[in-house]
Design a protein around this motif. Structure first.
Motif, PDB file in Angstrom:
ATOM      1  N   MET A   1      18.273 -40.973  29.196  1.00 27.78           N
ATOM      2  CA  MET A   1      18.066 -39.603  28.727  1.00 27.78           C
ATOM      3  C   MET A   1      17.407 -39.639  27.347  1.00 27.78           C
ATOM      4  N   SER A   2      16.238 -38.995  27.213  1.00 24.28           N
ATOM      5  CA  SER A   2      15.468 -39.061  25.976  1.00 24.28           C
ATOM      6  C   SER A   2      15.822 -37.971  24.978  1.00 24.28           C
ATOM      7  N   TYR A   3      16.801 -37.149  25.316  1.00 23.99           N
ATOM      8  CA  TYR A   3      17.172 -36.057  24.412  1.00 23.99           C
ATOM      9  C   TYR A   3      17.720 -36.615  23.108  1.00 23.99           C
ATOM     10  N   HIS A   4      17.325 -36.021  21.987  1.00 17.86           N
ATOM     11  CA  HIS A   4      17.774 -36.474  20.672  1.00 17.86           C
ATOM     12  C   HIS A   4      18.947 -35.612  20.210  1.00 17.86           C
ATOM     13  N   TRP A   5      20.138 -36.188  20.255  1.00 16.60           N
ATOM     14  CA  TRP A   5      21.328 -35.458  19.837  1.00 16.60           C
ATOM     15  C   TRP A   5      21.355 -35.340  18.311  1.00 16.60           C
ATOM     16  N   ASN A   6      21.737 -34.168  17.848  1.00 20.65           N
ATOM     17  CA  ASN A   6      21.800 -33.946  16.399  1.00 20.65           C
ATOM     18  C   ASN A   6      22.871 -32.906  16.088  1.00 20.65           C
ATOM     19  N   TRP A   7      24.126 -33.340  16.069  1.00 27.69           N
ATOM     20  CA  TRP A   7      25.222 -32.409  15.799  1.00 27.69           C
ATOM     21  C   TRP A   7      25.203 -31.916  14.358  1.00 27.69           C
ATOM     22  N   ALA A   8      24.559 -32.650  13.480  1.00 27.60           N
ATOM     23  CA  ALA A   8      24.506 -32.243  12.075  1.00 27.60           C
ATOM     24  C   ALA A   8      23.732 -30.944  11.884  1.00 27.60           C
ATOM     25  N   VAL A   9      22.960 -30.560  12.901  1.00 25.77           N
ATOM     26  CA  VAL A   9      22.181 -29.323  12.776  1.00 25.77           C
ATOM     27  C   VAL A   9      23.085 -28.113  12.578  1.00 25.77           C
ATOM     28  N   LEU A  10      24.301 -28.208  13.080  1.00 20.64           N
ATOM     29  CA  LEU A  10      25.219 -27.070  12.952  1.00 20.64           C
ATOM     30  C   LEU A  10      25.594 -26.803  11.495  1.00 20.64           C
ATOM     31  N   LEU A  11      25.498 -27.832  10.673  1.00 16.15           N
ATOM     32  CA  LEU A  11      25.887 -27.687   9.266  1.00 16.15           C
ATOM     33  C   LEU A  11      24.691 -27.421   8.362  1.00 16.15           C
ATOM     34  N   GLN A  12      23.510 -27.358   8.939  1.00 15.42           N
ATOM     35  CA  GLN A  12      22.320 -27.097   8.134  1.00 15.42           C
ATOM     36  C   GLN A  12      22.188 -25.605   7.828  1.00 15.42           C
ATOM     37  N   PRO A  13      21.621 -25.255   6.658  1.00 17.39           N
ATOM     38  CA  PRO A  13      21.380 -23.836   6.344  1.00 17.39           C
ATOM     39  C   PRO A  13      20.402 -23.235   7.344  1.00 17.39           C
ATOM     40  N   VAL A  14      20.608 -21.995   7.683  1.00 13.19           N
ATOM     41  CA  VAL A  14      19.723 -21.343   8.654  1.00 13.19           C
ATOM     42  C   VAL A  14      18.345 -21.147   8.032  1.00 13.19           C
ATOM     43  N   SER A  15      17.330 -21.182   8.889  1.00 13.01           N
ATOM     44  CA  SER A  15      15.947 -21.102   8.398  1.00 13.01           C
ATOM     45  C   SER A  15      15.510 -19.679   8.068  1.00 13.01           C
ATOM     46  N   THR A  16      16.382 -18.706   8.292  1.00 11.63           N
ATOM     47  CA  THR A  16      16.018 -17.314   7.999  1.00 11.63           C
ATOM     48  C   THR A  16      16.260 -16.957   6.534  1.00 11.63           C
ATOM     49  N   GLY A  17      16.882 -17.868   5.786  1.00 10.79           N
ATOM     50  CA  GLY A  17      17.141 -17.595   4.383  1.00 10.79           C
ATOM     51  C   GLY A  17      18.500 -16.991   4.108  1.00 10.79           C
ATOM     52  N   GLU A  18      19.278 -16.730   5.156  1.00  9.46           N
ATOM     53  CA  GLU A  18      20.624 -16.191   4.951  1.00  9.46           C
ATOM     54  C   GLU A  18      21.525 -17.261   4.309  1.00  9.46           C
ATOM     55  N   PRO A  19      22.497 -16.821   3.526  1.00  9.81           N
ATOM     56  CA  PRO A  19      23.403 -17.794   2.885  1.00  9.81           C
ATOM     57  C   PRO A  19      24.487 -18.277   3.839  1.00  9.81           C
ATOM     58  N   THR A  20      24.083 -18.921   4.916  1.00 13.24           N
ATOM     59  CA  THR A  20      25.034 -19.433   5.892  1.00 13.24           C
ATOM     60  C   THR A  20      24.412 -20.604   6.634  1.00 13.24           C
ATOM     61  N   THR A  21      25.204 -21.242   7.476  1.00 13.08           N
ATOM     62  CA  THR A  21      24.726 -22.350   8.302  1.00 13.08           C
ATOM     63  C   THR A  21      24.666 -21.903   9.756  1.00 13.08           C
ATOM     64  N   TYR A  22      24.136 -22.769  10.619  1.00 16.71           N
ATOM     65  CA  TYR A  22      24.096 -22.438  12.045  1.00 16.71           C
ATOM     66  C   TYR A  22      25.508 -22.367  12.619  1.00 16.71           C
ATOM     67  N   LEU A  23      26.399 -23.178  12.081  1.00 10.99           N
ATOM     68  CA  LEU A  23      27.801 -23.076  12.490  1.00 10.99           C
ATOM     69  C   LEU A  23      28.364 -21.720  12.064  1.00 10.99           C
ATOM     70  N   GLY A  24      27.935 -21.232  10.912  1.00  6.72           N
ATOM     71  CA  GLY A  24      28.354 -19.903  10.467  1.00  6.72           C
ATOM     72  C   GLY A  24      27.910 -18.822  11.426  1.00  6.72           C
ATOM     73  N   TRP A  25      26.708 -18.985  11.987  1.00  6.53           N
ATOM     74  CA  TRP A  25      26.246 -18.037  13.011  1.00  6.53           C
ATOM     75  C   TRP A  25      27.205 -18.034  14.202  1.00  6.53           C
ATOM     76  N   LEU A  26      27.567 -19.228  14.655  1.00  3.16           N
ATOM     77  CA  LEU A  26      28.459 -19.314  15.809  1.00  3.16           C
ATOM     78  C   LEU A  26      29.834 -18.722  15.499  1.00  3.16           C
ATOM     79  N   LEU A  27      30.327 -18.970  14.297  1.00  2.85           N
ATOM     80  CA  LEU A  27      31.637 -18.430  13.928  1.00  2.85           C
ATOM     81  C   LEU A  27      31.596 -16.909  13.818  1.00  2.85           C
ATOM     82  N   SER A  28      30.494 -16.357  13.311  1.00  5.29           N
ATOM     83  CA  SER A  28      30.366 -14.899  13.242  1.00  5.29           C
ATOM     84  C   SER A  28      30.279 -14.313  14.645  1.00  5.29           C
ATOM     85  N   GLY A  29      29.601 -15.030  15.552  1.00  6.26           N
ATOM     86  CA  GLY A  29      29.548 -14.575  16.936  1.00  6.26           C
ATOM     87  C   GLY A  29      30.904 -14.633  17.606  1.00  6.26           C
ATOM     88  N   MET A  30      31.662 -15.671  17.279  1.00 10.26           N
ATOM     89  CA  MET A  30      33.015 -15.806  17.817  1.00 10.26           C
ATOM     90  C   MET A  30      33.903 -14.664  17.324  1.00 10.26           C
TER      91      MET A  30
END
Length: 246
Positions: free
Chosen positions: A1-30
């Protein structure tokens, strides 16, 4: 499987400029999923109990009203009901109310429409559970209540419903779980709940596996908490001699 796993992406700041991470997006959705589901569950219990009682009254008119409600809300697909509540109902309301709704912030519109739609849809299912719980009781209980001088309403309130609710806790648990899962359909009208946030995360990161595995775990956590809570409720409310009783 050539897929590149990158769990660290969840802790990266979102590219929209909001003061949160991608994990923060998921937690707000939750959080949005839990909020919508709990508010809708309150509506479902109240409305479902009301129509469940109507369906067991001696009056054919009241029974018919309850039957019509269940038939309408159970036989129309949930996604269609979401569209009706969001796009159609505001146009049918009095002008002042409809205008106020349409001028409110989009988030308020999404949340309100989702709660009402999901609550009334689930209420039709709760109605059937309440009806079956009441009809499972011995006929003598209703007669005993009336013989004591209770009115029809008092008989339901003090004699029938306290027992009926106890014996329908297991099926109500199933409906409680379903309301959290059905909340995912609210994303079709724009509500940023858990599944919508996951799709947004995929759009911005292209890490589909991490996103949906994280969402799966989040739904699993929610369901496990709900099941644990409802099992506790069942253990505290079960009656000897009835289903689930010791």
């Amino acid at each position: 499987m050539s897929y590149h796993w990158n769990w660290a992406v969840l802790l990266q700041p979102v590219s929209t400029g909001e003061p949160t991470t991608y994990l923060g997006w998921l937690l707000s959705g939750m959080w949005m999923t839990v909020s919508v589901s709990l508010c809708a569950w309150v509506i479902a219990l109240i409305v479902g109990s009301f129509f469940g009682v109507l369906r067991t009254t001696p009056s054919r008119i009241l029974t018919g009203i309850g039957t019509v409600y269940v038939s309408v809300f159970r036989n129309i697909p949930l996604i269609v009901q979401f569209f009706v509540w969001y796009f159609v109902v505001p146009e049918l309301l009095p002008v002042s109310i409809g205008t106020a709704f349409k001028q409110s912030p989009p988030g308020v519109q999404f949340f309100t429409s989702s709660v009402v739609c999901l609550g009334l849809f689930t209420a039709a299912r709760v109605c059937e559970q309440v009806r079956s719980g009441i009809e499972a009781l011995p006929r003598g209980q209703r007669a005993a209540g009336l013989a004591l001088g209770f009115t029809q309403w008092q008989t339901y309130r003090h004699v029938l419903l306290p027992v009926a609710y106890r014996i329908i806790v297991p099926p109500l648990t199933s409906e409680f779980l379903n309301i959290f899962k059905n909340s995912a359909v609210a994303s079709t009208i724009g509500l940023l709940e858990l599944s919508a946030q996951a799709r947004q995360l995929v759009d911005y990161t292209a890490q589909a596996y991490e996103s949906f595995i994280a969402v799966t775990v989040a739904y699993l956590i929610i369901n496990l908490v709900v099941m644990a809570f409802m099992r506790w409720v069942e253990s505290k409310t079960r009656l000897p001699g009835y289903i689930g009783g010791k």
